[in-house]
Scaffold this motif. Structure first.
Motif, PDB file in Angstrom:
ATOM      1  N   PHE A  14       0.825  -1.196   0.000  1.00  0.00           N
ATOM      2  CA  PHE A  14       0.000   0.000   0.000  1.00  0.00           C
ATOM      3  C   PHE A  14       0.871   1.263   0.000  1.00  0.00           C
ATOM      4  O   PHE A  14       1.993   1.271   0.522  1.00  0.00           O
ATOM      5  N   GLU A  15       0.321   2.309  -0.584  1.00  0.00           N
ATOM      6  CA  GLU A  15       1.017   3.596  -0.645  1.00  0.00           C
ATOM      7  C   GLU A  15       1.403   4.037   0.765  1.00  0.00           C
ATOM      8  O   GLU A  15       0.648   3.847   1.723  1.00  0.00           O
ATOM      9  N   GLU A  16       2.599   4.593   0.868  1.00  0.00           N
ATOM     10  CA  GLU A  16       3.203   5.117   2.092  1.00  0.00           C
ATOM     11  C   GLU A  16       3.695   4.016   3.040  1.00  0.00           C
ATOM     12  O   GLU A  16       4.247   4.328   4.103  1.00  0.00           O
ATOM     13  N   ALA A  17       3.540   2.774   2.674  1.00  0.00           N
ATOM     14  CA  ALA A  17       4.087   1.676   3.474  1.00  0.00           C
ATOM     15  C   ALA A  17       5.541   1.463   3.094  1.00  0.00           C
ATOM     16  O   ALA A  17       5.974   1.832   1.994  1.00  0.00           O
ATOM     17  N   PRO A  18       6.328   0.839   3.988  1.00  0.00           N
ATOM     18  CA  PRO A  18       7.717   0.495   3.634  1.00  0.00           C
ATOM     19  C   PRO A  18       7.755  -0.754   2.761  1.00  0.00           C
ATOM     20  O   PRO A  18       6.816  -1.554   2.761  1.00  0.00           O
ATOM     21  N   VAL A  19       8.849  -0.907   2.032  1.00  0.00           N
ATOM     22  CA  VAL A  19       8.996  -2.089   1.181  1.00  0.00           C
ATOM     23  C   VAL A  19      10.459  -2.527   1.171  1.00  0.00           C
ATOM     24  O   VAL A  19      11.377  -1.704   1.307  1.00  0.00           O
ATOM     25  N   GLU A  20      10.651  -3.829   1.047  1.00  0.00           N
ATOM     26  CA  GLU A  20      11.981  -4.397   0.849  1.00  0.00           C
ATOM     27  C   GLU A  20      11.908  -5.402  -0.286  1.00  0.00           C
ATOM     28  O   GLU A  20      11.073  -6.311  -0.262  1.00  0.00           O
ATOM     29  N   LEU A  21      12.751  -5.227  -1.270  1.00  0.00           N
ATOM     30  CA  LEU A  21      12.873  -6.176  -2.370  1.00  0.00           C
ATOM     31  C   LEU A  21      14.199  -6.913  -2.184  1.00  0.00           C
ATOM     32  O   LEU A  21      15.250  -6.290  -2.119  1.00  0.00           O
ATOM     33  N   ARG A  22      14.109  -8.231  -2.155  1.00  0.00           N
ATOM     34  CA  ARG A  22      15.280  -9.007  -1.776  1.00  0.00           C
ATOM     35  C   ARG A  22      16.108  -9.431  -2.987  1.00  0.00           C
ATOM     36  O   ARG A  22      15.557  -9.753  -4.047  1.00  0.00           O
ATOM     37  N   CYS A  23      17.413  -9.432  -2.782  1.00  0.00           N
ATOM     38  CA  CYS A  23      18.340  -9.848  -3.825  1.00  0.00           C
ATOM     39  C   CYS A  23      19.512 -10.571  -3.170  1.00  0.00           C
ATOM     40  O   CYS A  23      20.147 -10.040  -2.262  1.00  0.00           O
ATOM     41  N   ASN A  24      19.785 -11.778  -3.627  1.00  0.00           N
ATOM     42  CA  ASN A  24      20.977 -12.514  -3.217  1.00  0.00           C
ATOM     43  C   ASN A  24      21.777 -12.873  -4.453  1.00  0.00           C
ATOM     44  O   ASN A  24      21.212 -13.108  -5.525  1.00  0.00           O
ATOM     45  N   TYR A  25      23.067 -12.929  -4.294  1.00  0.00           N
ATOM     46  CA  TYR A  25      23.917 -13.216  -5.443  1.00  0.00           C
ATOM     47  C   TYR A  25      24.953 -14.264  -5.066  1.00  0.00           C
ATOM     48  O   TYR A  25      25.195 -14.532  -3.885  1.00  0.00           O
ATOM     49  N   SER A  26      25.520 -14.861  -6.080  1.00  0.00           N
ATOM     50  CA  SER A  26      26.688 -15.720  -5.876  1.00  0.00           C
ATOM     51  C   SER A  26      27.718 -15.382  -6.934  1.00  0.00           C
ATOM     52  O   SER A  26      27.370 -15.055  -8.080  1.00  0.00           O
ATOM     53  N   SER A  27      28.971 -15.428  -6.517  1.00  0.00           N
ATOM     54  CA  SER A  27      30.044 -15.092  -7.444  1.00  0.00           C
ATOM     55  C   SER A  27      31.352 -15.642  -6.914  1.00  0.00           C
ATOM     56  O   SER A  27      31.577 -15.674  -5.707  1.00  0.00           O
ATOM     57  N   SER A  28      32.214 -16.031  -7.828  1.00  0.00           N
ATOM     58  CA  SER A  28      33.532 -16.523  -7.450  1.00  0.00           C
ATOM     59  C   SER A  28      34.566 -15.394  -7.411  1.00  0.00           C
ATOM     60  O   SER A  28      35.703 -15.616  -7.013  1.00  0.00           O
ATOM     61  N   VAL A  29      34.144 -14.206  -7.829  1.00  0.00           N
ATOM     62  CA  VAL A  29      35.039 -13.050  -7.835  1.00  0.00           C
ATOM     63  C   VAL A  29      34.349 -11.896  -7.121  1.00  0.00           C
ATOM     64  O   VAL A  29      33.144 -11.933  -6.858  1.00  0.00           O
ATOM     65  N   SER A  30      35.121 -10.845  -6.839  1.00  0.00           N
ATOM     66  CA  SER A  30      34.537  -9.642  -6.241  1.00  0.00           C
ATOM     67  C   SER A  30      33.605  -8.984  -7.242  1.00  0.00           C
ATOM     68  O   SER A  30      33.839  -9.048  -8.450  1.00  0.00           O
ATOM     69  N   VAL A  31      32.574  -8.357  -6.717  1.00  0.00           N
ATOM     70  CA  VAL A  31      31.496  -7.902  -7.602  1.00  0.00           C
ATOM     71  C   VAL A  31      31.155  -6.435  -7.415  1.00  0.00           C
ATOM     72  O   VAL A  31      31.468  -5.816  -6.404  1.00  0.00           O
ATOM     73  N   TYR A  32      30.533  -5.900  -8.444  1.00  0.00           N
ATOM     74  CA  TYR A  32      29.753  -4.679  -8.362  1.00  0.00           C
ATOM     75  C   TYR A  32      28.283  -5.098  -8.371  1.00  0.00           C
ATOM     76  O   TYR A  32      27.921  -6.078  -9.030  1.00  0.00           O
ATOM     77  N   LEU A  33      27.452  -4.332  -7.683  1.00  0.00           N
ATOM     78  CA  LEU A  33      26.033  -4.660  -7.577  1.00  0.00           C
ATOM     79  C   LEU A  33      25.173  -3.485  -7.998  1.00  0.00           C
ATOM     80  O   LEU A  33      25.519  -2.331  -7.746  1.00  0.00           O
ATOM     81  N   PHE A  34      24.045  -3.789  -8.612  1.00  0.00           N
ATOM     82  CA  PHE A  34      23.197  -2.761  -9.200  1.00  0.00           C
ATOM     83  C   PHE A  34      21.723  -3.090  -8.970  1.00  0.00           C
ATOM     84  O   PHE A  34      21.347  -4.263  -8.888  1.00  0.00           O
TER      85      PHE A  34
END
Lengths: 115, 113
Positions: A14-34
Motif C-alpha cells: 500500500f502507498e506510504e508503506a515500507p517495502v523491501e525487495l530481496r536480492c541474493n547473489y553468488s560469485s567466485s570473484v569480487s562484484v559490483y552490484l546494481f
C-alpha cells in the motif's frame, strides 16, 4: 560466473508503506552490484549501484540498498512508497575486474503500489 | 542527459527473414552491449563489443547473430534467419569504462511471426 536470485516475483504494497525487495547473489570473484528499474514499455534505468566503500547506497528518489558480503545480499528498501514507484525492479551483478564485464540479472520483482 | 537511442521501437518480421536492430550509443562511450529479455523472463547478456571487436559473447549469441559498428556512431545487431524464439525485447547499452555506468536504450521489441 555469477548468479542473482530475486525470491519475490511480485510485491504488492500500500502507498506510504515500507517495502523491501530481496536480492541474493553468488560469485567466485569480487562484484559490483546494481538495481535497475523498468517502467512499463520503457528501458532499464539505473536506480543505484555499489562499487566500493560504504555498504549503504542511496538513490535520489528515496530508495536505498545495503551490500552485505557475509550474506551475499543487496536488498532494496524504501521507507515509504508512492504510486509512481510501481515498476519492475531488477538486481544485477558484474565482476569488478578483467573480462567479467557483463551484467547478470535476476528475474525481477514487480512492485505494485496500491492506493 | 545523454541517451542511448534504439530504432525501431517495434519490429515484426516473418520467420526466416533477416533483421537488423540499430543503436546509437553515447558518443564518448567505448564499450557496447546487446541484451535481450524474452517476455516474462530475465534480461540476458548477448554480446559485448570493444575496440571494434567482440570481447565477450554468451551461448545465445550463435552464428545467426552478428554485431557491427559500421560508421563510428551506430552499433547494430543482425539476426540472419529469425526464429520464433527470437521474439524478445532487445536492449542496447553502452559504458565509458567497462562494467560500471551502463546506460541502456529503451529497447526494440522484436516479434517473429
Amino acid at each position: 560466473a555469477q548468479s542473482v536470485t530475486q525470491l519475490d516475483s511480485q510485491v504488492p504494497v500500500f502507498e506510504e508503506a515500507p517495502v523491501e525487495l530481496r536480492c541474493n547473489y553468488s560469485s567466485s570473484v569480487s562484484v559490483y552490484l546494481f538495481w535497475y528499474v523498468q517502467y512499463p514499455n520503457q528501458g532499464l534505468q539505473l536506480l543505484l549501484k555499489y562499487l566500493s566503500g560504504s555498504t549503504l547506497v542511496e538513490s535520489i528518489n528515496g530508495f536505498e540498498a545495503e551490500f552485505n558480503k557475509s550474506q551475499t545480499s543487496f536488498h532494496l528498501r524504501k521507507p515509504s512508497v508512492h504510486i509512481s514507484d510501481t515498476a519492475e525492479y531488477f538486481c544485477a551483478v558484474s565482476g569488478n575486474s578483467g573480462s567479467a564485464r557483463q551484467l547478470t540479472f535476476g528475474s525481477g520483482t514487480q512492485l505494485t503500489v496500491l492506493p | 542527459e545523454p541517451e542511448v537511442t534504439q530504432t525501431p521501437s517495434h519490429q515484426v518480421t516473418q520467420m526466416g527473414q533477416e533483421v537488423i536492430l540499430r543503436c546509437v550509443p553515447i558518443s564518448n562511450h567505448l564499450y557496447f552491449y546487446w541484451y535481450r529479455q524474452i517476455l516474462g523472463q530475465k534480461v540476458e547478456f548477448l554480446v559485448s563489443f570493444y575496440n571494434n571487436e567482440i570481447s565477450e559473447k554468451s551461448e545465445i549469441f550463435d552464428d545467426q547473430f552478428s554485431v557491427e559498428r559500421p560508421d563510428g556512431s551506430n552499433f547494430t545487431l543482425k539476426i540472419r534467419s529469425t526464429k520464433l524464439e527470437d521474439s524478445a525485447m532487445y536492449f542496447c547499452a553502452s559504458t565509458k569504462t567497462g562494467n560500471i555506468g551502463y546506460t541502456f536504450g529503451s529497447g526494440t521489441r522484436l516479434t517473429v511471426v
